[in-house]
Design an enzyme around this catalytic site. Sequence first.
Site, PDB file in Angstrom:
ATOM      1  N   ASP A 170       0.708  -1.213   0.100  1.00  0.00           N
ATOM      2  CA  ASP A 170      -0.150  -0.067  -0.105  1.00  0.00           C
ATOM      3  C   ASP A 170       0.823   1.318   0.071  1.00  0.00           C
ATOM      4  O   ASP A 170       1.889   1.296   0.767  1.00  0.00           O
ATOM      5  CB  ASP A 170      -0.652  -0.071   1.350  1.00  0.00           C
ATOM      6  CG  ASP A 170      -1.967  -0.946   1.128  1.00  0.00           C
ATOM      7  OD1 ASP A 170      -1.709  -1.770   0.411  1.00  0.00           O
ATOM      8  OD2 ASP A 170      -2.954  -0.876   2.193  1.00  0.00           O
TER       9      ASP A 170
ATOM     10  N   HIS B 222       4.522  -7.292   0.196  1.00  0.00           N
ATOM     11  CA  HIS B 222       4.383  -8.924  -0.621  1.00  0.00           C
ATOM     12  C   HIS B 222       5.125  -9.109  -1.980  1.00  0.00           C
ATOM     13  O   HIS B 222       5.724  -8.074  -2.385  1.00  0.00           O
ATOM     14  CB  HIS B 222       2.846  -8.820  -0.785  1.00  0.00           C
ATOM     15  CG  HIS B 222       2.284  -9.090   0.723  1.00  0.00           C
ATOM     16  ND1 HIS B 222       1.446 -10.142   1.333  1.00  0.00           N
ATOM     17  CD2 HIS B 222       1.910  -7.883   1.779  1.00  0.00           C
ATOM     18  CE1 HIS B 222       1.050  -9.541   2.486  1.00  0.00           C
ATOM     19  NE2 HIS B 222       1.070  -8.400   2.861  1.00  0.00           N
TER      20      HIS B 222
ATOM     21  N   SER C 132       8.295   3.579   4.998  1.00  0.00           N
ATOM     22  CA  SER C 132       9.459   3.915   4.122  1.00  0.00           C
ATOM     23  C   SER C 132       9.336   3.711   2.517  1.00  0.00           C
ATOM     24  O   SER C 132       8.163   4.077   2.197  1.00  0.00           O
ATOM     25  CB  SER C 132      10.741   3.270   4.659  1.00  0.00           C
ATOM     26  OG  SER C 132      11.845   3.885   3.624  1.00  0.00           O
TER      27      SER C 132
END
Length: 278
Positions: free
Chosen positions: A87, A144, A247
């Site tokens: 995200d 992921h 980050s």
Amino acid sequence: MSDRLAVALQYLLPKQALTVFAGKVAGAKGGWVPSLISWFIGRYRVNMSEAADSDVHSYATFNDFFTRALKQDARPLAEVNYICPVDGAISQFGRIENDQLFQAKGHTYSTTALVGGDADLAAQFQDGSFATIYLSPRDYHRIHMPCDGRLTRMIYVPGELFSVNPVTARGVPGLFARNERVVCVFDCAHGPFVLTLVGATIVGSMATVWHGVVNPPRGSEIREWRYDDQTIELKKGDEMGRFLLGSTVVMLFKKDSLKFNPQWEAALPVRMGEEMGV
């Protein structure tokens, strides 16, 4: 605060000391932890309705909350070759030209520098594609796999701890190749690709599922792990790592292996599992 002043402060702040302190606070237990989490949720408008556990009192540490799992159906995976691994918001994406990646207006940096100076590794991505995605404090902070892959190498590259927000990206030359980072090299059906976890101010640590916490310790030397004698394979959508605060991720793909989603554009919010390309 002006962009120029914000960038100037980045050079003056004791970033290492702040990061060590933040890491200790984020990993500490105490009765004050739920209050800190509640403040953070309100300050950054975190959507806890997606969390597998929305009760702030169930998290023993701030790190437990920050790396929280999502509900099982919160991020369906698109039926495409490459999905977005996190995200966040698209910082930049496009073609790698003459070993250079575009950072922001007026700034580029080299693929070779990003991967820790390994010119042979960088050469595999000449004329390939890259994507840089910034994770804000409110975002889900697990990373992921964009596709099925077999891990071949992991490289820890020591560096600075500048903030990686859009203002700093515009003002600090070579930001993503200056900051501390963990470079993960995979093989997939379309050739090699790199997924780089970039550290930043108050990013207490970065971790991968096969290694655990990579940093700390922080040192001045590049460290490398090779996995030629192991079979570490991850499927598209599997968790591969996480940020304990902060980050950015930077991905590299070889020439002709990826055509980006035509709806992508810089600054566009993206979510893990959405189409990245084919």
